[in-house]
Design a protein around this motif. Structure first.
Motif, mmCIF file in Angstrom:
data_model
loop_
_atom_site.group_PDB
_atom_site.id
_atom_site.type_symbol
_atom_site.label_atom_id
_atom_site.label_comp_id
_atom_site.label_asym_id
_atom_site.label_seq_id
_atom_site.Cartn_x
_atom_site.Cartn_y
_atom_site.Cartn_z
ATOM 1 N N SER A 65 0.855 -1.180 0.000
ATOM 2 C CA SER A 65 0.000 0.000 0.000
ATOM 3 C C SER A 65 0.888 1.225 0.000
ATOM 4 N N CYS A 66 0.516 2.237 -0.778
ATOM 5 C CA CYS A 66 1.322 3.449 -0.849
ATOM 6 C C CYS A 66 0.497 4.575 -1.452
ATOM 7 N N SER A 108 0.902 4.093 -11.981
ATOM 8 C CA SER A 108 2.193 4.787 -11.917
ATOM 9 C C SER A 108 2.719 4.830 -10.483
ATOM 10 N N THR A 109 1.827 4.999 -9.532
ATOM 11 C CA THR A 109 2.221 5.019 -8.119
ATOM 12 C C THR A 109 2.823 3.682 -7.708
ATOM 13 N N LEU A 110 2.244 2.601 -8.195
ATOM 14 C CA LEU A 110 2.771 1.271 -7.898
ATOM 15 C C LEU A 110 4.181 1.117 -8.439
ATOM 16 N N LEU A 111 4.429 1.582 -9.668
ATOM 17 C CA LEU A 111 5.785 1.508 -10.225
ATOM 18 C C LEU A 111 6.771 2.294 -9.367
ATOM 19 N N LYS A 112 6.373 3.466 -8.896
ATOM 20 C CA LYS A 112 7.265 4.283 -8.066
ATOM 21 C C LYS A 112 7.612 3.584 -6.759
ATOM 22 N N SER A 113 6.670 2.831 -6.213
ATOM 23 C CA SER A 113 6.968 2.099 -4.977
ATOM 24 C C SER A 113 7.964 0.979 -5.240
ATOM 25 N N ILE A 157 8.969 6.150 -3.482
ATOM 26 C CA ILE A 157 8.024 6.602 -2.459
ATOM 27 C C ILE A 157 7.933 5.519 -1.384
ATOM 28 N N ASN A 158 7.566 5.942 -0.188
ATOM 29 C CA ASN A 158 7.429 4.998 0.916
ATOM 30 C C ASN A 158 6.250 4.068 0.677
ATOM 31 N N TYR A 159 6.361 2.857 1.173
ATOM 32 C CA TYR A 159 5.290 1.874 1.009
ATOM 33 C C TYR A 159 5.194 0.994 2.250
ATOM 34 N N GLY A 166 13.842 -1.997 -0.133
ATOM 35 C CA GLY A 166 14.039 -0.872 0.775
ATOM 36 C C GLY A 166 15.364 -0.930 1.506
ATOM 37 N N GLY A 167 16.008 -2.084 1.522
ATOM 38 C CA GLY A 167 17.289 -2.228 2.190
ATOM 39 C C GLY A 167 18.486 -1.967 1.296
#
Length: 252
Positions: free
Chosen positions: A8-9, A41-46, A51-53, A65-66
């Motif tokens: 989710s983001c 597009s938001t999903l691709l950015k995550s 972007i934070n998710y 994220g690591g």
């Protein structure tokens, strides 16, 4: 394998993408479809960790994220709809930017191997004769191919594409998608592509993820996802009937 688990983001504390999960194996592609504003597009950015998710996004069992920014650049490349021209670089110089994540040290320069990769990537998008031309002198379709070549030059494990065929003529759309499929198979890589043209999804998509209001409404092979009733529920029109009527006009 790329695994997206219950992600989710969104922006300003509001989730645009809600509990999305899917998997893509190496050597395969997946197409993401859905109406405007559904979170594609938001999903691709995550997945690109821009972007934070909430949830987990794993590449070969490692949480993205690591990864530090340079390591992530060698793993994942993102080509968005809003690639801007900040400086009047040449085609060659723009594509060369994709190689810098692989350089060792602050003062490292491009090697002969880097140069060969850059030229090959430009050739693969049919722009070799324009490699010394300034990108601010190119058409929208040519510029789109330059940014795609830059993503290839990055030599990532995963390429994320947001409307990669935007501005391209039909022949070029087909050529680019055929090359993407070839690239995934020959290099054992992954392509995740947002596409609006459902004909292209039917032709080139190996699996499809359909979103609506940020949620997954269907996923699987194109035949099962792009069913008449599902499309009507998501897009609000009978897409299959519309397309069949258009095809009949070709036969007249």
């Amino acid at each position: 394998m790329l695994e997206v688990n219950n992600v989710s983001c969104g922006y300003d504390g509001l989730n645009v993408v809600k509990n999305v999960s899917f998997k893509v194996n190496r050597g395969e592609n997946i197409c993401i479809v859905g109406p405007n504003g559904c979170g594609k597009s938001t999903l691709l950015k995550s997945i690109a960790n821009l972007i934070n998710y909430k949830g987990n996004i794993l590449l070969d069992s490692k949480e993205i994220g690591g990864l530090n920014r340079k390591e992530l650049a060698t793993k994942i490349a993102l080509m968005t709809q809003s690639s801007h021209i900040h400086f009047p670089y040449t085609v060659y110089e723009t594509v060369a930017l994709g190689r810098y994540a692989h350089l060792k040290g602050v003062f490292a320069t491009l090697s002969e191997n880097d140069n060969n990769i850059i030229v090959k990537c430009i050739e693969n998008v049919a722009l070799l004769d324009l490699k010394n031309k300034l990108i601010n002198e190119l058409s929208g379709g040519q510029l789109q191919r330059v940014f795609l070549a830059r993503a290839f030059a990055q030599d990532p494990e995963v390429i994320l594409l947001d409307e990669p065929t935007n501005h391209l003529d039909l022949r070029c759309q087909i050529d680019i998608l055929e090359y993407l499929n070839k690239w995934t198979k020959e290099n054992n890589r992954i392509v995740v592509a947002v596409l609006h043209d459902l004909n292209l999804v039917q032709s080139f998509g190996e699996s499809v993820l359909m979103l609506n209001n940020g949620e997954v409404v269907a996923k699987g092979i194109p035949k099962h996802v792009l069913e008449e009733e599902k499309l009507k529920n998501v897009y609000g029109i009978n897409i299959k009937t519309f397309m069949l009527n258009v095809l009949r006009k070709w036969e007249q």
